[in-house]
Design a protein around this motif. Sequence first.
Motif, PDB file in Angstrom:
ATOM      1  N   ILE A 155      48.360  46.795  40.238  1.00 53.53           N
ATOM      2  CA  ILE A 155      47.977  47.942  40.631  1.00 53.53           C
ATOM      3  C   ILE A 155      47.422  48.851  39.675  1.00 53.53           C
ATOM      4  CG2 ILE A 155      48.220  50.017  42.409  1.00 53.53           C
ATOM      5  CD1 ILE A 155      50.405  48.348  43.503  1.00 53.53           C
ATOM      6  N   GLY A 156      46.190  48.938  39.609  1.00 53.37           N
ATOM      7  CA  GLY A 156      45.636  49.908  38.675  1.00 53.37           C
ATOM      8  C   GLY A 156      45.554  51.416  38.672  1.00 53.37           C
ATOM      9  N   PRO A 157      44.773  52.186  38.041  1.00 49.79           N
ATOM     10  CA  PRO A 157      44.721  53.345  38.135  1.00 49.79           C
ATOM     11  C   PRO A 157      44.082  54.031  39.532  1.00 49.79           C
ATOM     12  CG  PRO A 157      43.455  52.797  36.049  1.00 49.79           C
ATOM     13  CD  PRO A 157      44.015  51.375  36.712  1.00 49.79           C
ATOM     14  N   CYS A 158      44.900  54.843  40.044  1.00 49.36           N
ATOM     15  CA  CYS A 158      44.369  55.414  41.316  1.00 49.36           C
ATOM     16  C   CYS A 158      45.003  56.943  41.537  1.00 49.36           C
ATOM     17  CB  CYS A 158      45.174  54.467  42.466  1.00 49.36           C
ATOM     18  SG  CYS A 158      46.778  54.248  42.383  1.00 49.36           S
ATOM     19  N   ILE A 159      44.844  57.373  42.628  1.00 49.37           N
ATOM     20  CA  ILE A 159      45.288  58.895  42.775  1.00 49.37           C
ATOM     21  C   ILE A 159      46.795  58.722  42.705  1.00 49.37           C
ATOM     22  CG2 ILE A 159      44.711  58.861  45.159  1.00 49.37           C
ATOM     23  CD1 ILE A 159      43.878  61.875  44.727  1.00 49.37           C
ATOM     24  N   ALA A 160      47.366  59.615  42.280  1.00 49.31           N
ATOM     25  CA  ALA A 160      48.968  59.672  42.324  1.00 49.31           C
ATOM     26  C   ALA A 160      49.089  60.773  43.417  1.00 49.31           C
ATOM     27  CB  ALA A 160      49.482  59.995  40.971  1.00 49.31           C
ATOM     28  N   ARG A 161      50.596  60.625  43.770  1.00 51.54           N
ATOM     29  CA  ARG A 161      51.123  61.385  44.690  1.00 51.54           C
ATOM     30  C   ARG A 161      50.956  63.030  44.322  1.00 51.54           C
ATOM     31  NH1 ARG A 161      56.887  60.395  47.232  1.00 51.54           N
ATOM     32  NH2 ARG A 161      57.798  60.875  45.366  1.00 51.54           N
ATOM     33  N   PRO A 162      51.167  63.411  43.384  1.00 50.69           N
ATOM     34  CA  PRO A 162      51.015  65.100  43.044  1.00 50.69           C
ATOM     35  C   PRO A 162      49.653  65.531  43.190  1.00 50.69           C
ATOM     36  CG  PRO A 162      52.205  63.798  41.035  1.00 50.69           C
ATOM     37  CD  PRO A 162      51.786  62.880  41.920  1.00 50.69           C
ATOM     38  N   SER A 163      48.573  64.419  43.270  1.00 53.93           N
ATOM     39  CA  SER A 163      47.359  64.791  43.183  1.00 53.93           C
ATOM     40  C   SER A 163      46.553  64.502  44.776  1.00 53.93           C
ATOM     41  CB  SER A 163      46.364  64.116  42.229  1.00 53.93           C
ATOM     42  OG  SER A 163      46.716  64.181  40.978  1.00 53.93           O
ATOM     43  N   TYR A 164      47.458  64.013  45.504  1.00 55.25           N
ATOM     44  CA  TYR A 164      46.798  63.577  46.860  1.00 55.25           C
ATOM     45  C   TYR A 164      47.589  64.053  47.634  1.00 55.25           C
ATOM     46  CZ  TYR A 164      45.088  59.594  49.693  1.00 55.25           C
ATOM     47  OH  TYR A 164      44.180  59.061  50.722  1.00 55.25           O
ATOM     48  N   GLU A 165      46.949  65.326  48.400  1.00 54.15           N
ATOM     49  CA  GLU A 165      47.422  65.928  49.239  1.00 54.15           C
ATOM     50  C   GLU A 165      46.893  65.560  50.658  1.00 54.15           C
ATOM     51  OE1 GLU A 165      48.123  70.790  49.820  1.00 54.15           O
ATOM     52  OE2 GLU A 165      46.228  70.176  50.333  1.00 54.15           O
ATOM     53  N   VAL A 166      47.694  65.687  51.830  1.00 55.64           N
ATOM     54  CA  VAL A 166      47.049  64.992  53.065  1.00 55.64           C
ATOM     55  C   VAL A 166      47.625  65.846  54.248  1.00 55.64           C
ATOM     56  CG1 VAL A 166      46.651  62.784  52.274  1.00 55.64           C
ATOM     57  CG2 VAL A 166      48.907  63.305  53.277  1.00 55.64           C
ATOM     58  N   ASP A 167      46.979  65.812  55.403  1.00 54.84           N
ATOM     59  CA  ASP A 167      47.353  66.811  56.439  1.00 54.84           C
ATOM     60  C   ASP A 167      48.439  66.156  57.378  1.00 54.84           C
ATOM     61  OD1 ASP A 167      46.059  65.204  58.133  1.00 54.84           O
ATOM     62  OD2 ASP A 167      44.378  66.574  58.075  1.00 54.84           O
ATOM     63  N   ASP A 168      48.829  66.655  58.277  1.00 57.01           N
ATOM     64  CA  ASP A 168      49.716  66.240  59.404  1.00 57.01           C
ATOM     65  C   ASP A 168      49.378  64.870  60.126  1.00 57.01           C
ATOM     66  OD1 ASP A 168      52.278  67.595  58.939  1.00 57.01           O
ATOM     67  OD2 ASP A 168      51.658  69.572  60.224  1.00 57.01           O
ATOM     68  N   GLY A 169      48.119  65.128  60.457  1.00 56.89           N
ATOM     69  CA  GLY A 169      47.270  64.087  61.293  1.00 56.89           C
ATOM     70  C   GLY A 169      47.519  62.682  60.286  1.00 56.89           C
ATOM     71  N   PHE A 170      47.215  62.706  59.238  1.00 58.40           N
ATOM     72  CA  PHE A 170      47.237  61.800  58.011  1.00 58.40           C
ATOM     73  C   PHE A 170      48.697  61.017  58.134  1.00 58.40           C
ATOM     74  CE2 PHE A 170      47.489  59.384  54.236  1.00 58.40           C
ATOM     75  CZ  PHE A 170      46.511  58.827  53.925  1.00 58.40           C
ATOM     76  N   PHE A 171      49.717  62.023  57.829  1.00 56.05           N
ATOM     77  CA  PHE A 171      51.095  61.691  57.862  1.00 56.05           C
ATOM     78  C   PHE A 171      51.444  60.789  59.193  1.00 56.05           C
ATOM     79  CE2 PHE A 171      55.577  62.803  58.968  1.00 56.05           C
ATOM     80  CZ  PHE A 171      56.021  62.264  57.858  1.00 56.05           C
ATOM     81  N   ARG A 172      51.170  61.669  60.286  1.00 57.25           N
ATOM     82  CA  ARG A 172      51.407  60.768  61.817  1.00 57.25           C
ATOM     83  C   ARG A 172      50.901  59.338  61.669  1.00 57.25           C
ATOM     84  NH1 ARG A 172      50.777  66.234  63.419  1.00 57.25           N
ATOM     85  NH2 ARG A 172      48.646  65.216  64.300  1.00 57.25           N
ATOM     86  N   PRO A 191      52.328  74.827  54.105  1.00 52.69           N
ATOM     87  CA  PRO A 191      52.797  74.136  55.205  1.00 52.69           C
ATOM     88  C   PRO A 191      51.689  73.317  56.094  1.00 52.69           C
ATOM     89  CG  PRO A 191      52.927  76.525  55.384  1.00 52.69           C
ATOM     90  CD  PRO A 191      52.014  76.176  54.010  1.00 52.69           C
ATOM     91  N   GLY A 192      52.383  72.290  56.670  1.00 52.96           N
ATOM     92  CA  GLY A 192      51.676  71.362  57.161  1.00 52.96           C
ATOM     93  C   GLY A 192      50.986  70.387  56.168  1.00 52.96           C
ATOM     94  N   ARG A 193      51.419  70.244  55.145  1.00 57.05           N
ATOM     95  CA  ARG A 193      50.741  69.180  54.037  1.00 57.05           C
ATOM     96  C   ARG A 193      51.768  68.365  53.429  1.00 57.05           C
ATOM     97  NH1 ARG A 193      45.186  69.500  54.255  1.00 57.05           N
ATOM     98  NH2 ARG A 193      44.364  71.296  55.146  1.00 57.05           N
ATOM     99  N   HIS A 194      51.308  67.313  53.200  1.00 57.06           N
ATOM    100  CA  HIS A 194      52.237  66.248  52.576  1.00 57.06           C
ATOM    101  C   HIS A 194      51.422  65.689  51.104  1.00 57.06           C
ATOM    102  CE1 HIS A 194      54.296  66.345  56.225  1.00 57.06           C
ATOM    103  NE2 HIS A 194      52.874  66.492  57.024  1.00 57.06           N
ATOM    104  N   GLN A 195      52.262  65.234  50.196  1.00 55.86           N
ATOM    105  CA  GLN A 195      51.753  64.542  49.105  1.00 55.86           C
ATOM    106  C   GLN A 195      52.111  63.047  49.270  1.00 55.86           C
ATOM    107  OE1 GLN A 195      50.651  67.930  48.010  1.00 55.86           O
ATOM    108  NE2 GLN A 195      50.116  66.125  46.578  1.00 55.86           N
ATOM    109  N   PHE A 196      50.993  62.122  49.304  1.00 56.28           N
ATOM    110  CA  PHE A 196      51.106  60.513  49.707  1.00 56.28           C
ATOM    111  C   PHE A 196      51.104  59.779  48.473  1.00 56.28           C
ATOM    112  CE2 PHE A 196      48.498  56.959  51.520  1.00 56.28           C
ATOM    113  CZ  PHE A 196      49.688  56.341  51.761  1.00 56.28           C
ATOM    114  N   ASP A 197      51.864  58.940  48.522  1.00 58.57           N
ATOM    115  CA  ASP A 197      52.249  58.093  47.165  1.00 58.57           C
ATOM    116  C   ASP A 197      51.450  56.618  47.745  1.00 58.57           C
ATOM    117  OD1 ASP A 197      52.606  56.223  45.108  1.00 58.57           O
ATOM    118  OD2 ASP A 197      54.740  57.240  44.866  1.00 58.57           O
ATOM    119  N   ILE A 198      50.040  56.634  47.803  1.00 52.36           N
ATOM    120  CA  ILE A 198      49.451  55.401  48.034  1.00 52.36           C
ATOM    121  C   ILE A 198      49.616  54.224  46.977  1.00 52.36           C
ATOM    122  CG2 ILE A 198      47.282  56.089  46.706  1.00 52.36           C
ATOM    123  CD1 ILE A 198      45.659  54.802  49.255  1.00 52.36           C
ATOM    124  N   GLU A 199      49.960  54.466  45.745  1.00 53.20           N
ATOM    125  CA  GLU A 199      50.423  53.295  44.717  1.00 53.20           C
ATOM    126  C   GLU A 199      51.485  52.506  45.412  1.00 53.20           C
ATOM    127  OE1 GLU A 199      50.261  52.937  40.261  1.00 53.20           O
ATOM    128  OE2 GLU A 199      51.935  54.057  41.076  1.00 53.20           O
TER     129      GLU A 199
END
Length: 253
Positions: A155-172, A191-199
């Motif tokens: 898995i190569g370079p991609c957006i990391a969790r500290p840089s990838y903020e998503v909303d509640d709908g995405f999380f759900r 509030p209502g935001r999450h950090q996603f670790d797509i890697e």
Amino acid sequence: MIQPIRATALAPLPHGFLGREGGVSTGIHAGLNVGLGSDDDRDAIAENRRRAVAAVKPGATLVTLHQVHSAIAVVATPGADDARPHADALATDRPDLLIGILTADCVPVLLADAEAGVVGAAHAGWKGAIGGVTDAVIATMEGLGARRERIAAAIGPCIARPSYEVDDGFFRRFAEDDPANERFFADGVRPGRHQFDIEAYVAARLAGAGIGRVEALGLDTYANESRFFSFRRATHRSESGYGRQIALIGLPG
């Protein structure tokens, strides 16, 4: 100079995750922009793609896709750039080809069954990742003679969790697909935001599909402006466009 980032898991096959260094594009696309869908100068893009091939497997024929954030995988077939298949993963058993995936925050995945002589590449944005693009490329590789228990993936370079903020709908959406996916999210600053670790999510999808060796390089495209293009960084700056980097893999010969 182009210095491909290589993965131990894929050695000694010709491969590399390339960033923005070593190209001829200028302005907001400065560097090795290989994106045919960008509004960069077409001649500059062509030269950058030529340089990318030369840095990984000189003389090979480059095959890329018209990426559409799908879970579609195809067998690589050379053709005109304007006739690229609409898909997000490809595989080949042909030593004369070099297959490539373009990204600018999404997850590039390179795969190989060296014993069978089959390689694959997948572009895993969040839609493709949850839709199963990695499962699709593994199945396509198996159709060419690979065996998933022998496949290694990087898995190569991609957006990391500290840089990838998503909303509640995405999380759900991810939590409803599989409650275990909650482990890939951390609480956001707002509030209502999450950090996603797509890697980590993509790595888990690969492992769950039976890939025993998965190497994640842990390089954040958003945070490393001098090394990588980033769609989200360009968006946050209200820039009119952005470049794309390429991940490449081929077979010896």
